[in-house]
Write a protein that holds these residues in place. Structure first.
Motif, PDB file in Angstrom:
ATOM      1  N   ALA A 145       1.041  -1.182  -0.025  1.00  0.00           N
ATOM      2  CA  ALA A 145      -0.063  -0.006  -0.029  1.00  0.00           C
ATOM      3  C   ALA A 145       0.807   1.362   0.165  1.00  0.00           C
ATOM      4  CB  ALA A 145      -0.984  -0.011   1.365  1.00  0.00           C
ATOM      5  N   GLU A 147      -0.687   4.327   0.028  1.00  0.00           N
ATOM      6  CA  GLU A 147      -1.779   5.503   0.379  1.00  0.00           C
ATOM      7  C   GLU A 147      -1.076   6.452   1.539  1.00  0.00           C
ATOM      8  OE1 GLU A 147      -2.642   2.470   0.436  1.00  0.00           O
ATOM      9  OE2 GLU A 147      -4.173   2.277  -1.334  1.00  0.00           O
ATOM     10  N   THR A 148      -0.273   5.786   2.381  1.00  0.00           N
ATOM     11  CA  THR A 148       0.246   6.881   3.641  1.00  0.00           C
ATOM     12  C   THR A 148       1.569   7.573   3.230  1.00  0.00           C
ATOM     13  OG1 THR A 148       1.400   4.604   4.312  1.00  0.00           O
ATOM     14  CG2 THR A 148      -0.729   5.296   5.183  1.00  0.00           C
ATOM     15  N   ALA A 149       2.136   7.202   1.945  1.00  0.00           N
ATOM     16  CA  ALA A 149       3.241   7.747   1.344  1.00  0.00           C
ATOM     17  C   ALA A 149       3.294   9.324   1.833  1.00  0.00           C
ATOM     18  CB  ALA A 149       3.678   7.487   0.350  1.00  0.00           C
ATOM     19  N   GLN A 151       1.435  11.129   3.522  1.00  0.00           N
ATOM     20  CA  GLN A 151       1.125  11.649   4.920  1.00  0.00           C
ATOM     21  C   GLN A 151       2.573  11.593   5.814  1.00  0.00           C
ATOM     22  OE1 GLN A 151      -1.788   9.118   7.231  1.00  0.00           O
ATOM     23  NE2 GLN A 151      -1.591  10.188   9.054  1.00  0.00           N
ATOM     24  N   LEU A 152       3.235  10.479   5.365  1.00  0.00           N
ATOM     25  CA  LEU A 152       4.678  10.343   6.206  1.00  0.00           C
ATOM     26  C   LEU A 152       5.761  10.897   5.590  1.00  0.00           C
ATOM     27  CD1 LEU A 152       4.254   6.399   6.657  1.00  0.00           C
ATOM     28  CD2 LEU A 152       3.938   8.353   8.318  1.00  0.00           C
ATOM     29  N   ASP A 160      -1.360   4.572  -8.301  1.00  0.00           N
ATOM     30  CA  ASP A 160      -1.640   3.361  -7.914  1.00  0.00           C
ATOM     31  C   ASP A 160      -2.504   2.816  -8.747  1.00  0.00           C
ATOM     32  OD1 ASP A 160      -1.393   1.105  -6.372  1.00  0.00           O
ATOM     33  OD2 ASP A 160      -2.392   1.910  -4.561  1.00  0.00           O
ATOM     34  N   THR A 167     -10.524   3.476  -0.686  1.00  0.00           N
ATOM     35  CA  THR A 167      -9.216   3.397  -0.021  1.00  0.00           C
ATOM     36  C   THR A 167      -8.676   4.972  -0.057  1.00  0.00           C
ATOM     37  OG1 THR A 167      -9.039   1.187  -0.352  1.00  0.00           O
ATOM     38  CG2 THR A 167      -6.935   2.271   0.535  1.00  0.00           C
ATOM     39  N   GLN A 170     -10.495   7.310   2.273  1.00  0.00           N
ATOM     40  CA  GLN A 170     -10.097   7.286   3.398  1.00  0.00           C
ATOM     41  C   GLN A 170      -8.897   7.803   3.759  1.00  0.00           C
ATOM     42  OE1 GLN A 170     -10.527   3.049   3.759  1.00  0.00           O
ATOM     43  NE2 GLN A 170     -12.639   3.231   4.123  1.00  0.00           N
ATOM     44  N   ALA A 171      -7.865   7.811   2.898  1.00  0.00           N
ATOM     45  CA  ALA A 171      -6.571   8.649   3.267  1.00  0.00           C
ATOM     46  C   ALA A 171      -6.451   9.898   2.694  1.00  0.00           C
ATOM     47  CB  ALA A 171      -5.432   7.784   2.636  1.00  0.00           C
TER      48      ALA A 171
END
Length: 287
Positions: A145, A147-149, A151-152, A160, A167, A170-171
């Motif tokens: 996944a 999706e958090t790349a 945010q981090l 993607d 999904t 949601q992110a």
């Protein structure tokens, strides 16, 4: 013996095995089986990671395989599609936080220049950037996944596979721009390789499954004077079969019709006087 790669897990695994089974080939009974021989059809199946299939086929170690178009293109392997299978459709797209996504949507792909893009499919992204003359600040390859790349803090944009978009939403991400790629399951072979008689047979069988899933057989009785109107509704693939009935002035008609339109066609036939309208499934065919 024809050597075929089949996905051993993931969204392609069960649909691919089901299609091969419908095509008359043996399939494994347990998920731990990695190799299965089908002596009746002179075929050997290898159950592999979907991402590896294009590599094995492209190297010539295996004759054919079933994988996703996205995985084929991402691999860079010397392999090519020979048949679209209509399984596991998905769209590959860019996504970013809402504000940036809306800004980039108005700029086109050129707006990606200088941004960091994270993806599990770097090969596809590299090709898309090259095709559009774009240079990124960085292409970040991640497994799994992505999706958090953002945010981090490791990327500004992700690329993607998008099925429903749930999904991403949601992110807190939105897709933007035209799709990079529309993917589905495909049958592949080594690029430029000769198609053997055994591989031709596999293609014909899978084509037969696709037709059988898309069409039904429709039979009905109708008055002779209404035949022309009826066969306009059911032209069949070549032309319908029309046979005289014992009752004078009536004929029986048989034709293949698209499965998705079958109910509407039945209604239309009834309106012009057709009776005894029957629909049956097609288990296999050769056209």
């Amino acid at each position: 013996m024809l050597r075929i790669a089949v996905p051993n897990k993931g969204s392609l695994s069960e649909p691919a095995s089901a299609m091969l089974h419908e095509a008359g080939y043996r399939q494994r009974k347990h998920s731990k089986e990695l190799v299965l021989t089908d002596p009746d059809n002179n075929v050997e199946f290898f159950f592999l990671r979907p991402r590896d299939i294009a590599i094995y086929v492209g190297s010539g170690r295996l004759d054919a395989g079933i994988t996703g178009r996205d995985l084929l293109m991402d691999s860079g392997a010397e392999a090519e599609e020979i048949l679209q299978l209509g399984l596991a459709p998905a769209t590959f797209r860019y996504a970013a936080p809402a504000t940036l996504a809306r800004e980039l949507a108005g700029q086109g792909k050129k707006g990606l220049a200088g941004l960091r893009v994270a993806s599990s499919y770097i090969g596809i992204v590299e090709r898309d950037f090259a095709d559009n003359g774009i240079e990124a600040a960085a292409l970040v390859k991640l497994d799994g996944a992505v999706e958090t790349a953002i945010q981090l803090g490791v990327a500004d944009v992700i690329a993607d596979v998008v099925e429903t978009g749930t999904t991403l939403a949601q992110a807190g991400l939105e897709v933007f721009g035209e799709p990079i790629l529309r993917s589905e399951a495909v049958l592949i072979r080594r690029a430029g390789a000769e198609i053997s008689p055994a591989l031709e047979q596999l293609v014909r069988r899978l084509q037969g499954v696709l037709v059988a899933r898309s069409y039904v057989m429709m039979d009905y009785d109708i008055r002779v004077e209404r035949v022309e109107a009826a066969v306009t509704l059911t032209p069949g693939l070549e032309s319908p079969t029309v046979s005289p009935l014992h009752n004078e002035g009536w004929v029986a008609v048989r034709a293949m019709v698209p499965r998705k339109n079958a109910q509407q066609i039945m209604d239309d036939l009834w309106e012009i006087g057709a009776r005894a309208i029957l629909v049956t499934g097609i288990h296999a065919c050769r056209l």
